[in-house]
Design a protein around this motif. Structure first.
Motif, short mmCIF file in Angstrom:
data_model
loop_
_atom_site.label_atom_id
_atom_site.label_comp_id
_atom_site.label_asym_id
_atom_site.label_seq_id
_atom_site.Cartn_x
_atom_site.Cartn_y
_atom_site.Cartn_z
N TYR A 127 0.83 -1.20 0.00
CA TYR A 127 0.00 0.00 0.00
C TYR A 127 0.87 1.26 0.00
O TYR A 127 0.62 2.19 -0.77
CB TYR A 127 -0.92 -0.01 1.22
CG TYR A 127 -1.70 1.27 1.40
CD1 TYR A 127 -2.87 1.51 0.67
CD2 TYR A 127 -1.27 2.25 2.31
CE1 TYR A 127 -3.58 2.68 0.83
CE2 TYR A 127 -1.97 3.42 2.47
CZ TYR A 127 -3.12 3.64 1.73
OH TYR A 127 -3.82 4.82 1.88
N CYS A 131 0.57 3.79 -3.01
CA CYS A 131 -0.21 4.98 -2.68
C CYS A 131 0.63 6.12 -2.12
O CYS A 131 0.22 7.28 -2.20
CB CYS A 131 -1.32 4.61 -1.70
SG CYS A 131 -2.48 3.39 -2.34
N THR A 215 -6.04 -1.84 2.37
CA THR A 215 -4.93 -1.73 1.42
C THR A 215 -5.39 -2.08 0.00
O THR A 215 -4.98 -1.42 -0.96
CB THR A 215 -3.77 -2.64 1.83
OG1 THR A 215 -4.24 -3.98 2.01
CG2 THR A 215 -3.15 -2.17 3.14
N TYR A 216 -6.22 -3.11 -0.12
CA TYR A 216 -6.69 -3.50 -1.45
C TYR A 216 -7.51 -2.37 -2.08
O TYR A 216 -7.34 -2.03 -3.26
CB TYR A 216 -7.52 -4.77 -1.38
CG TYR A 216 -7.99 -5.26 -2.73
CD1 TYR A 216 -7.18 -6.06 -3.53
CD2 TYR A 216 -9.25 -4.91 -3.22
CE1 TYR A 216 -7.60 -6.51 -4.78
CE2 TYR A 216 -9.69 -5.35 -4.46
CZ TYR A 216 -8.85 -6.14 -5.23
OH TYR A 216 -9.28 -6.57 -6.46
N GLY A 218 -7.41 0.87 -1.33
CA GLY A 218 -6.54 2.00 -1.64
C GLY A 218 -5.72 1.77 -2.91
O GLY A 218 -5.59 2.67 -3.75
N ILE A 219 -5.18 0.58 -3.06
CA ILE A 219 -4.36 0.27 -4.24
C ILE A 219 -5.24 0.22 -5.49
O ILE A 219 -4.84 0.68 -6.57
CB ILE A 219 -3.61 -1.06 -4.04
CG1 ILE A 219 -2.56 -0.90 -2.93
CG2 ILE A 219 -2.93 -1.51 -5.33
CD1 ILE A 219 -1.90 -2.20 -2.53
N TYR A 238 -2.21 -4.79 -6.36
CA TYR A 238 -3.48 -5.25 -5.77
C TYR A 238 -3.74 -6.71 -6.04
O TYR A 238 -4.49 -7.37 -5.30
CB TYR A 238 -4.66 -4.35 -6.15
CG TYR A 238 -5.16 -4.36 -7.57
CD1 TYR A 238 -5.05 -3.22 -8.36
CD2 TYR A 238 -5.81 -5.47 -8.10
CE1 TYR A 238 -5.54 -3.20 -9.65
CE2 TYR A 238 -6.30 -5.46 -9.39
CZ TYR A 238 -6.17 -4.31 -10.17
OH TYR A 238 -6.67 -4.30 -11.44
N VAL A 241 -1.98 -8.21 -3.04
CA VAL A 241 -2.82 -8.09 -1.84
C VAL A 241 -3.97 -9.09 -1.89
O VAL A 241 -4.34 -9.68 -0.87
CB VAL A 241 -3.34 -6.65 -1.68
CG1 VAL A 241 -4.30 -6.55 -0.50
CG2 VAL A 241 -2.18 -5.68 -1.48
#
Length: 281
Positions: A127, A131, A215-216, A218-219, A238, A241
């Motif tokens: 992430y 990001c 995190t998934y 956001g990515i 992703y 993740v």
């Protein structure tokens, strides 16, 4: 000893059993030990190649992503080794001294809990890399990664150590001079321990699932808004993740063990032992 232990001991010591019974029991133990040893050797060979490759390439040593990955491999080696020792010990000597059993259980439980936490750290690293790429070198340094891994081990030790502390309060010291059948619920010496264990499992896995989902998401958003040149790396991130989410689901299968124990509780003791063997493979 409880009734299950007494029944199992009886199956080993009753003189009225035919002479073929001890022989079949020995053959079954040999087959089980051979199967476990074969799977252990194959798995250790694969993990050994990964560790050797990491150690041979100094370039990997300064990358937090590879450090987190190889730590998970080391954790798998550690957990599998402890499980292998317990399986062999259990087949050779079903009744284990309490201190030995609890020591092995602490190592096994800590390794099991460390796996999802390690997956959470790996997802967070990806992430930050996608990001917040400008801060990745600052946030994901090797010292910071090492500290994060140390914290995960401390957190992983809490469930087993807390169970051991409870055992000290509810049992006399003479209990630690006895022998028990060493299995996952050997720590349970008080009714409220199962509730505590379920609560800690829910907290641990809920925390990791929140990290994976965060995190998934956001990515995925970063990948959609990224330029064409960055889309490929974001998509790989992703997907990685998502792979961690699948690994997390697989690691959660470990905590279905109490359900299998409830299902087999009415079965003869020898079948319960076989079920425990299959479950621990």
């Amino acid at each position: 000893m409880n009734s299950t232990e007494d029944a199992f001991l009886a199956t080993l010591t009753k003189k009225e059993f035919p002479s073929a019974a001890p022989l079949s029991l020995k053959i079954k133990s040999i087959i089980k030990i051979s199967t476990v040893a074969f799977l252990y050797i194959v798995t250790m060979h694969i993990n050994g190649l990964l560790i050797f490759t990491f150690l041979k390439q100094p370039l990997f040593h300064g990358n937090s992503r590879y450090v987190l990955y190889i730590h998970m491999v080391f954790n798998d080696v550690f957990g599998l080794s402890v499980s292998f020792i317990m399986q062999i010990y259990f087949q050779v000597m079903p009744y284990t001294p309490v201190p030995v059993c609890y020591f092995l259980l602490i190592l096994s439980v800590s390794s099991t809990f460390n796996t999802p936490l390690n997956l959470g750290l790996m997802a967070l690293e990806r992430y930050v890399a996608i990001c917040q790429p400008l801060r990745h070198a600052e946030l994901c340094t090797i010292p910071r990664t090492s500290c994060a891994l140390a914290v995960t081990w401390v957190i992983s030790l809490l469930p087993a150590v807390s169970d051991l502390i409870i055992v000290f309060f509810v049992e006399s010291l003479s209990f630690f001079n006895t022998r028990i059948i060493c299995k996952g619920d050997s720590f349970s010496r008080a009714p409220f321990q199962s509730i505590k264990r379920h609560c800690m499992n829910i907290i641990y896995f809920s925390l990791v699932w929140l990290i994976i989902i965060f995190t998934y998401t956001g990515i995925f958003i970063a990948a959609r808004s990224a330029s064409i040149s960055d889309k490929s790396s974001a998509k790989k991130a992703y997907n990685t993740v998502l792979l961690h989410a699948v690994q997390l689901m697989l690691s959660m299968l470990t905590f279905l063990a109490p359900l299998t124990e409830i299902f087999f509780v009415e079965f003869p003791v020898e079948y319960q032992m076989d079920a425990q063997y299959i479950r621990n493979l």
